[in-house]
Design an enzyme around this catalytic site. Structure first.
Site, PDB file in Angstrom:
ATOM      1  N   SER A 148      -4.509   4.422  -1.167  1.00  0.00           N
ATOM      2  CA  SER A 148      -4.212   3.269  -1.960  1.00  0.00           C
ATOM      3  C   SER A 148      -4.972   2.709  -2.328  1.00  0.00           C
ATOM      4  CB  SER A 148      -4.499   2.570  -0.207  1.00  0.00           C
ATOM      5  OG  SER A 148      -3.634   1.433  -0.065  1.00  0.00           O
ATOM      6  N   ASP A 278       7.462   4.495   2.907  1.00  0.00           N
ATOM      7  CA  ASP A 278       6.043   3.727   3.159  1.00  0.00           C
ATOM      8  C   ASP A 278       6.337   1.746   2.788  1.00  0.00           C
ATOM      9  OD1 ASP A 278       3.738   2.095   1.565  1.00  0.00           O
ATOM     10  OD2 ASP A 278       2.950   3.945   0.447  1.00  0.00           O
ATOM     11  N   HIS A 306       3.416   4.136   4.285  1.00  0.00           N
ATOM     12  CA  HIS A 306       2.533   4.009   3.662  1.00  0.00           C
ATOM     13  C   HIS A 306       1.054   5.793   4.081  1.00  0.00           C
ATOM     14  CE1 HIS A 306      -0.777   2.478   0.984  1.00  0.00           C
ATOM     15  NE2 HIS A 306      -0.940   2.393   1.595  1.00  0.00           N
TER      16      HIS A 306
END
Length: 337
Positions: A148, A278, A306
């Site tokens: 991320s 995601d 995610h």
């Protein structure tokens, strides 16, 4: 039953009751303390040791296991509002003979937080480079892993300091111009248009908002008790002002597309792992990276959101090990920690 026997049962019962009552009290009254104890226990169980490193007046907090050897060391960069312990679920499935380092990103957990610091993606990459120099990790090229926000930083780091990196793993990285907007990006645009930017879905302040964030980040629906949700919120609330400032910094024009702007400069062999479902950062970002990085290996995980590290830790660890074996001849030793 004589008095001595009765006293023995009372003492034995009291001895058992005290830790049980302490656990129940912690669960009901101080769930955040229970969460901290949980991470402490797993660090100990997995052999991860916490250390601090100083660069001038700046302090980095990190955990590590193993020592540098002929195999590349592995440095892991966590995502927005997380901390070094988020990697424990992956560490569990990595061999003990690998040298692992998990660092708290700038401003997070035990690493220095300063209003004067540059929290842009390039600013964070420079801080991580200071950390790498501080612990002399770049004496030999290492494998860098980021997820991320940490994936955004890892990609920019690989572009800025190519001599430090032998290979790279990006897990659902931020910082890309994807062909499709995710659910989160659409929510963010609606909030910006309504000028309600204070209500950022990734910065919960109530158990209900925490539950919503978990649903947004995960395809797997975890059944989390209300008290644990409260504990997760209690741990985060003292930091929410910083998280809000950081979030606005990394979605600003300077950082929003940092990885996209630097991906063509990445020369290290790169592995991209992405959850197909995601909702935070759309999986179409994987093909964007594959088209820009010459030696790019893409793995899309079915039925995964995610939070790849939490949802599919064993698979992610195995993919990293297979990638390292392919590039560096590292034996895919799956002995568990």
């Amino acid at each position: 039953m004589d008095l001595d026997m009765l006293n023995m049962f009372v003492i034995a019962g009291g001895t058992l009751a005290i830790p049980i009552l302490a656990f129940v009290a912690s669960f009901l009254l101080w769930p955040s303390a229970l969460i901290r104890i949980y991470y402490w226990y797993w660090r100990r169980a997995l052999g991860m040791q916490v250390r601090y490193a100083n660069y001038d007046d700046y302090q980095f907090c990190y955990s590590y296991r193993g020592r540098p050897g002929y195999r590349p060391s592995i440095l892991m960069l966590h995502g927005f509002s997380a901390h070094k312990d988020m990697w424990l679920s992956i560490v569990k499935f990595l061999p003990k003979n690998l040298h692992l380092i998990c660092v708290d990103m700038p401003g997070h957990e035990g690493t220095t937080r300063s209003d004067l610091d540059d929290y842009s993606i390039s600013g964070q990459a420079k801080r991580i480079h200071q950390f790498v120099e501080c612990i002399k990790l770049n004496k030999k090229p290492f494998h860098l892993v980021g997820t991320s926000m940490g994936g955004n930083v890892a990609g920019v780091y690989a572009a800025l300091y190519p001599e430090d990196i032998c290979s790279l793993t990006l897990i659902c990285p931020a910082g890309l111009l994807s062909t499709t907007d995710s659910k989160f990006i659409k929510q963010l645009r609606e909030l910006q248009e309504s000028k309600c930017i204070d209500r950022i879905p990734l910065i919960p302040s109530t158990p209900e908002e925490m539950a919503d964030m978990l649903k947004l980040c995960s395809y797997v629906r975890f059944k989390v008790p209300q008290q644990i949700l409260q504990g997760l919120v209690d741990v985060r609330i003292p930091h929410n002002e910083f998280y809000r400032k950081l979030f606005l910094e990394i979605v600003d024009e300077k950082s929003r597309n940092s990885l996209h702007e630097n991906m063509s400069k990445i020369k290290a062999p790169t592995q991209v792992i992405w959850g197909k479902q995601d909702q935070v950062l759309d999986v179409s970002g994987a093909s964007v990276l594959a088209g820009a990085i010459p030696d790019c290996h893409v793995y899309i995980l079915e039925n995964c959101g995610h939070s790849v590290v939490v949802e599919r830790p064993r698979k992610t660890a195995n993919l990293i090990l297979e990638f390292l074996a392919l590039l560096h001849g590292i034996d895919n030793n799956k002995k568990q920690a």
